[in-house]
Design a protein around this motif. Sequence first.
Motif, PDB file in Angstrom:
ATOM      1  N   MET A  52       0.829  -1.212   0.000  1.00 14.23           N
ATOM      2  CA  MET A  52       0.000   0.000   0.000  1.00 14.23           C
ATOM      3  C   MET A  52       0.862   1.260   0.000  1.00 14.23           C
ATOM      4  N   LEU A  53       2.003   1.217   0.702  1.00 16.40           N
ATOM      5  CA  LEU A  53       2.918   2.357   0.649  1.00 16.40           C
ATOM      6  C   LEU A  53       3.484   2.539  -0.753  1.00 16.40           C
ATOM      7  N   GLN A  54       3.849   1.435  -1.391  1.00 19.05           N
ATOM      8  CA  GLN A  54       4.332   1.516  -2.766  1.00 19.05           C
ATOM      9  C   GLN A  54       3.259   2.067  -3.698  1.00 19.05           C
ATOM     10  N   LEU A  55       2.034   1.638  -3.496  1.00 18.13           N
ATOM     11  CA  LEU A  55       0.941   2.142  -4.319  1.00 18.13           C
ATOM     12  C   LEU A  55       0.741   3.638  -4.102  1.00 18.13           C
ATOM     13  N   GLY A  56       0.885   4.088  -2.863  1.00 17.29           N
ATOM     14  CA  GLY A  56       0.783   5.523  -2.608  1.00 17.29           C
ATOM     15  C   GLY A  56       1.888   6.314  -3.287  1.00 17.29           C
ATOM     16  N   LEU A  58       3.434   5.419  -6.077  1.00 11.24           N
ATOM     17  CA  LEU A  58       3.113   5.422  -7.505  1.00 11.24           C
ATOM     18  C   LEU A  58       2.024   6.438  -7.831  1.00 11.24           C
ATOM     19  N   GLN A  59       1.026   6.544  -6.973  1.00 10.96           N
ATOM     20  CA  GLN A  59      -0.031   7.513  -7.216  1.00 10.96           C
ATOM     21  C   GLN A  59       0.482   8.948  -7.087  1.00 10.96           C
ATOM     22  N   THR A  60       1.419   9.173  -6.186  1.00 13.77           N
ATOM     23  CA  THR A  60       2.030  10.499  -6.090  1.00 13.77           C
ATOM     24  C   THR A  60       2.796  10.838  -7.365  1.00 13.77           C
ATOM     25  N   GLN A  61       3.514   9.876  -7.900  1.00 16.45           N
ATOM     26  CA  GLN A  61       4.220  10.100  -9.166  1.00 16.45           C
ATOM     27  C   GLN A  61       3.242  10.387 -10.296  1.00 16.45           C
ATOM     28  N   ALA A 139      -6.498  -3.082  -5.210  1.00 12.08           N
ATOM     29  CA  ALA A 139      -5.713  -3.413  -4.022  1.00 12.08           C
ATOM     30  C   ALA A 139      -6.592  -3.920  -2.889  1.00 12.08           C
ATOM     31  N   LEU A 140      -7.799  -3.389  -2.763  1.00  8.41           N
ATOM     32  CA  LEU A 140      -8.694  -3.804  -1.687  1.00  8.41           C
ATOM     33  C   LEU A 140      -9.425  -5.094  -2.004  1.00  8.41           C
ATOM     34  N   ILE A 141      -9.754  -5.319  -3.255  1.00 11.15           N
ATOM     35  CA  ILE A 141     -10.601  -6.463  -3.619  1.00 11.15           C
ATOM     36  C   ILE A 141      -9.779  -7.646  -4.121  1.00 11.15           C
ATOM     37  N   THR A 144      -2.987  -6.586  -3.307  1.00 14.58           N
ATOM     38  CA  THR A 144      -2.162  -5.381  -3.254  1.00 14.58           C
ATOM     39  C   THR A 144      -0.925  -5.517  -4.145  1.00 14.58           C
ATOM     40  N   GLY A 145      -0.295  -6.688  -4.120  1.00 17.12           N
ATOM     41  CA  GLY A 145       0.887  -6.888  -4.958  1.00 17.12           C
ATOM     42  C   GLY A 145       0.573  -6.782  -6.427  1.00 17.12           C
ATOM     43  N   ALA A 146      -0.560  -7.354  -6.864  1.00 11.86           N
ATOM     44  CA  ALA A 146      -0.948  -7.269  -8.271  1.00 11.86           C
ATOM     45  C   ALA A 146      -1.275  -5.841  -8.653  1.00 11.86           C
TER      46      ALA A 146
END
Length: 327
Positions: A52-56, A58-61, A139-141, A144-146
């Motif tokens: 989830m931190l990695q996803l955050g 990526l979304q910031t980028q 990520a929720l459903i 998260t890794g995928a």
Amino acid sequence: TLPPRWEGVPSARESLCLPAAAPPSRRGHMWANVNAQSVHQQNAVSLMQVDMLQLGVLQTQMDNLSVQATLIIGFALSMWAGETLMPLLEDDSQLCIWKSWYHLFFASVFFIFVAVCISCCLIIVSIVSYIKQAAQEAALIVSTGAAVAVTRQHLNTLNYYFVVAYASFTLSAVLLIILYVGLPSRLPADTAEHRLSELSGEGESQEGWGSELESIVELFDGTFSITCLDPRNPRDNAVRDSWGAGIAAANTLVILSMSAWGYRKFLFVRQSYKPLQLLSWFVTYQTEQKQKHDAVASLPGNRRSRIDSEVDSTDTSARGGLPTSPK
């Protein structure tokens, strides 16, 4: 032995139905299984938090990419504004694009690059706005890794589109400078003199046509020059109209083609976040990452340290197996 009066009466252990005490070796094995399951669950939760931190990140980028693309759209649209286009399109301006073939060539390339720049930036902004929502839902459903892995793949593609948009914007700015200050502002003297001979006609003095068409001037050496087109010449009007229609058609074709490509890319992105498609892609993706990891593991130490960074951090084959969709 029990007295005769107590024979046949169940003991306290039998009346309470207490299980027999397990052997010490079996109890130790049970506690080991419980501890292993607890550690596995803690690792799974920790990995989910890391994803989830990695996803955050990526979304910031992607947010930064979208903001920069929006700014470029504004600057590119200013190149199509009236203050910029008016001197280029007026047939009596010194900056007009109708006066020679190389003016028309640079102008055509300029308009096409502006159209490509705006189209790429619009594609970036549109896809980013969808990915931010779809990635959170996946990520929720699903996993998260995928979600992190597929979002990273799409971000790489968006970065490529941004490079194309930025390069197109830079070339458009260079071409605009060339159109304004890098090309001759008047036609060669022989061409202007030939047109003046056509304009003079019988019974018409030079003062008459000179005052009527102010874009034609006589130089100190006796030659003549003209700023752009002669609006009274049918051939010049035909050239202006035909090239104007061609430039407009080329820009329309570029915008429509890029819009169709952007819509196709949007459909691909939307399909990639569907649960079955995402899990199927992620299994294949993890297999490729595991093959890279095994190949790196078989290399010598120095070479291995350089290649370890190329293996995607979303590879979970070595950290607890494939993530699955919750039941």
